[in-house]
Motif scaffolding. Structure first.
Motif, PDB file in Angstrom:
ATOM      1  N   GLN A  52      21.165   8.562  -6.881  1.00 48.19           N
ATOM      2  CA  GLN A  52      21.757   7.300  -7.317  1.00 48.19           C
ATOM      3  C   GLN A  52      20.686   6.244  -7.583  1.00 48.19           C
ATOM      4  OE1 GLN A  52      24.586   5.454  -4.565  1.00 48.19           O
ATOM      5  NE2 GLN A  52      26.026   5.246  -6.237  1.00 48.19           N
ATOM      6  N   ALA A  53      19.573   6.330  -6.849  1.00 47.15           N
ATOM      7  CA  ALA A  53      18.497   5.354  -7.013  1.00 47.15           C
ATOM      8  C   ALA A  53      17.854   5.434  -8.396  1.00 47.15           C
ATOM      9  CB  ALA A  53      17.437   5.579  -5.938  1.00 47.15           C
ATOM     10  N   PHE A  54      17.955   6.606  -9.036  1.00 41.97           N
ATOM     11  CA  PHE A  54      17.329   6.797 -10.345  1.00 41.97           C
ATOM     12  C   PHE A  54      18.345   6.737 -11.493  1.00 41.97           C
ATOM     13  CE2 PHE A  54      14.766   8.846  -7.155  1.00 41.97           C
ATOM     14  CZ  PHE A  54      13.476   8.497  -7.496  1.00 41.97           C
ATOM     15  N   LEU A 137      11.605   9.638 -14.429  1.00 43.63           N
ATOM     16  CA  LEU A 137      12.600   8.666 -13.991  1.00 43.63           C
ATOM     17  C   LEU A 137      12.070   7.890 -12.784  1.00 43.63           C
ATOM     18  CD1 LEU A 137      15.861  10.813 -14.263  1.00 43.63           C
ATOM     19  CD2 LEU A 137      14.904   9.212 -15.926  1.00 43.63           C
ATOM     20  N   ARG A 138      12.379   6.612 -12.758  1.00 48.17           N
ATOM     21  CA  ARG A 138      11.919   5.767 -11.662  1.00 48.17           C
ATOM     22  C   ARG A 138      13.089   5.040 -11.029  1.00 48.17           C
ATOM     23  NH1 ARG A 138      10.954   0.383 -13.629  1.00 48.17           N
ATOM     24  NH2 ARG A 138      11.546   0.216 -15.824  1.00 48.17           N
ATOM     25  N   GLU A 139      12.875   4.602  -9.810  1.00 51.58           N
ATOM     26  CA  GLU A 139      13.937   3.905  -9.077  1.00 51.58           C
ATOM     27  C   GLU A 139      14.033   2.467  -9.542  1.00 51.58           C
ATOM     28  OE1 GLU A 139      15.176   2.852  -4.449  1.00 51.58           O
ATOM     29  OE2 GLU A 139      13.562   4.261  -4.887  1.00 51.58           O
ATOM     30  N   ILE A 140      15.254   2.057  -9.938  1.00 51.86           N
ATOM     31  CA  ILE A 140      15.495   0.666 -10.337  1.00 51.86           C
ATOM     32  C   ILE A 140      16.694   0.155  -9.543  1.00 51.86           C
ATOM     33  CG2 ILE A 140      16.006  -0.939 -12.216  1.00 51.86           C
ATOM     34  CD1 ILE A 140      14.891   1.055 -14.159  1.00 51.86           C
ATOM     35  N   PRO A 141      16.460  -0.521  -8.413  1.00 48.39           N
ATOM     36  CA  PRO A 141      17.578  -1.077  -7.647  1.00 48.39           C
ATOM     37  C   PRO A 141      18.388  -2.028  -8.508  1.00 48.39           C
ATOM     38  CG  PRO A 141      15.548  -1.191  -6.392  1.00 48.39           C
ATOM     39  CD  PRO A 141      15.174  -0.815  -7.794  1.00 48.39           C
ATOM     40  N   LYS A 142      19.697  -1.954  -8.392  1.00 46.89           N
ATOM     41  CA  LYS A 142      20.585  -2.780  -9.222  1.00 46.89           C
ATOM     42  C   LYS A 142      20.325  -4.259  -9.060  1.00 46.89           C
ATOM     43  CE  LYS A 142      24.918  -2.847  -8.053  1.00 46.89           C
ATOM     44  NZ  LYS A 142      26.279  -2.367  -7.774  1.00 46.89           N
ATOM     45  N   GLU A 143      19.972  -4.668  -7.839  1.00 47.47           N
ATOM     46  CA  GLU A 143      19.786  -6.091  -7.595  1.00 47.47           C
ATOM     47  C   GLU A 143      18.470  -6.628  -8.135  1.00 47.47           C
ATOM     48  OE1 GLU A 143      20.406  -3.855  -5.354  1.00 47.47           O
ATOM     49  OE2 GLU A 143      18.927  -3.849  -3.721  1.00 47.47           O
ATOM     50  N   ASN A 144      17.582  -5.733  -8.645  1.00 49.22           N
ATOM     51  CA  ASN A 144      16.281  -6.185  -9.114  1.00 49.22           C
ATOM     52  C   ASN A 144      16.242  -6.419 -10.615  1.00 49.22           C
ATOM     53  OD1 ASN A 144      15.318  -6.118  -6.570  1.00 49.22           O
ATOM     54  ND2 ASN A 144      14.184  -4.217  -6.768  1.00 49.22           N
ATOM     55  N   MET A 145      17.363  -6.657 -11.230  1.00 48.84           N
ATOM     56  CA  MET A 145      17.399  -6.908 -12.669  1.00 48.84           C
ATOM     57  C   MET A 145      17.020  -8.365 -12.933  1.00 48.84           C
ATOM     58  SD  MET A 145      20.792  -4.832 -13.786  1.00 48.84           S
ATOM     59  CE  MET A 145      20.949  -3.077 -13.485  1.00 48.84           C
TER      60      MET A 145
END
Length: 419
Positions: A52-54, A137-145
């Motif tokens: 889910q993190a990716f 693929l890299r981790e993109i936390p939803k809150e870091n947009m």
């Protein structure tokens, strides 16, 4: 390209459904006492959290990279199998009549079969997850947009069709009548993503009459991550223009209370999502000692948020007219008098603006996409193609509206995908 986005929505929806299944009391009760199956379920959860993190990065890259789209399709198929299996467990648990047999110490043959199938699907998902490195693929936390961070600065020359809305909000802010119950006056601005809530709040915040009416003002971008300590600290920094090193909520709230005491203040809390009444009650406690006429303005897409915080009826923002959308589009496209002498180009431009459906963010994004380009053929290409196929760094409508989808309950996500 739209199908790719819907595919991502499908996968996000399946993830939510599967997590809901695993967290249901029925499944939890069935697992109880079955150590082998419980261990597998925890392993499945760990695997799903990892992938889910990716997921955000994969959903963005699939538009351009076929290999990533195939990877997501494989993951989606595996998730469907996992969902079917958990649905079977859910049904078995819900229809079991003999609790004495149900919690037997040893797994019966049917239970062993379920455990074996769970083992297989976990191994399948784990194998898919291992491929993420190969795909980059890299981790993109939803809150870091970061595109969602806002400030109080505004460019008035780019705003059209909001003068009446601005005057209506300013009138509410200048009204010194209290709410009648001793609470601080809280005014929510409500509207869909991209409609211009933040822009309206910026106009109001920088209005000269508003500046003169309050002892001090503060602007805070709340966004998704609603942490009372963090937001309180940011409010103190906003109204003092200095950094705050306090970390204890009690100390922070007493400090804020002292600073607000007997002062007439105006604070904007932009882009609020949290719907929890207790969180808001804690956050707003220090504001109660402000002078009469103090105001808090909150912008939100959620009517539930508005109902939780409001002391004054929410101000619901409406869509722009086609004419105002055209003005926004023209401004950002930097259309010259000469370019508008081309009747064909102007007609295509007007047709593009109609597709904005009154959303100023869409008009701004499309105007920026066409900025300085007056080729009729290219404009026609934009008109007839799906604008969603453009990358997020070129057009900000997709990420700006996608966040609304994240906050839908699982059942509504399924309805969205079906539609």
């Amino acid at each position: 390209m739209a199908a790719a986005l819907v595919g991502g929505a499908v996968l996000s929806s399946i993830f939510n459904v599967v997590f809901d299944r695993m967290s249901s009391p029925e499944v939890a009760n069935w697992i109880k006492g079955k150590k082998l199956t419980q261990k597998l379920l925890e392993r499945l959860k760990t695997t799903l959290y990892a992938v889910q993190a990716f997921l955000i990065d994969a959903e963005q890259k699939q538009i351009k990279e076929r290999a990533v789209k195939d990877w997501l399709d494989s993951l989606k198929d595996a998730m469907y199998v996992a969902d079917d299996l958990l649905d079977e467990v859910f049904t078995k648990a819900a229809t079991q009549k003999d609790p004495g047999t149900f919690f037997s110490r040893f797994l019966n043959l049917q239970d062993r079969e379920i455990a074996n199938r769970m083992e297989e699907i976990i191994e399948r998902i784990e194998s898919i997850v291992k491929q993420k490195g190969t795909l980059g693929l890299r981790e993109i936390p939803k809150e870091n947009m970061s595109w969602r961070i806002t400030t109080s600065l505004v460019e008035r020359s780019s705003i059209y069709g909001r003068e009446e809305d601005k005057e209506a909000i300013v009138k509410l802010l200048l009204d010194d009548d209290d709410t009648g119950d001793g609470d601080i006056s809280v005014i929510p601005i409500v509207g869909m993503g991209g409609i211009g809530k933040t822009t309206l709040a910026q106009l109001v915040y920088n209005d000269e009459k508003v500046k003169e009416n309050f002892d001090f003002r503060g602007w805070v971008c709340v966004s998704e991550e609603f942490d009372v300590i963090k937001v309180t600290k940011t409010i103190i920094e906003a109204i003092t223009s200095t950094s705050c090193n306090l970390k204890d909520l009690n100390l922070l709230q007493h400090d804020l209370k002292e600073r607000l005491s007997r002062q007439k203040f105006f604070v904007v809390l932009d882009d609020a999502w949290n719907e929890d009444y207790e969180d808001w009650s804690r956050l707003l406690k220090p504001f109660q000692n402000g002078a009469k006429g103090s105001k808090i303005l909150i912008t939100t897409r959620s009517k539930k948020v508005a109902s939780v915080v409001q002391t004054i009826s929410p101000y619901e923002l409406s869509l722009l007219s086609d004419e105002d959308c055209w003005l926004v589009f023209s401004k950002h496209a930097r259309l010259s008098t000469d370019s508008m002498e081309n009747p064909t180009l102007k007609k295509v431009g007007k047709d593009i603006v109609k597709k904005c459906d009154g959303l100023p963010l869409a008009a701004q994004a499309l105007g920026g996409l066409l900025r300085g380009n007056f080729d009729v053929e290219y404009w026609n290409h934009i008109l007839k193609s799906e604008v969603w196929k453009f990358s997020n760094d070129k057009i900000k409508v997709v990420p700006a509206l996608r966040i609304s989808y994240y906050y839908l309950p699982s059942c509504l996500k399924e309805c969205f995908v079906y539609c």
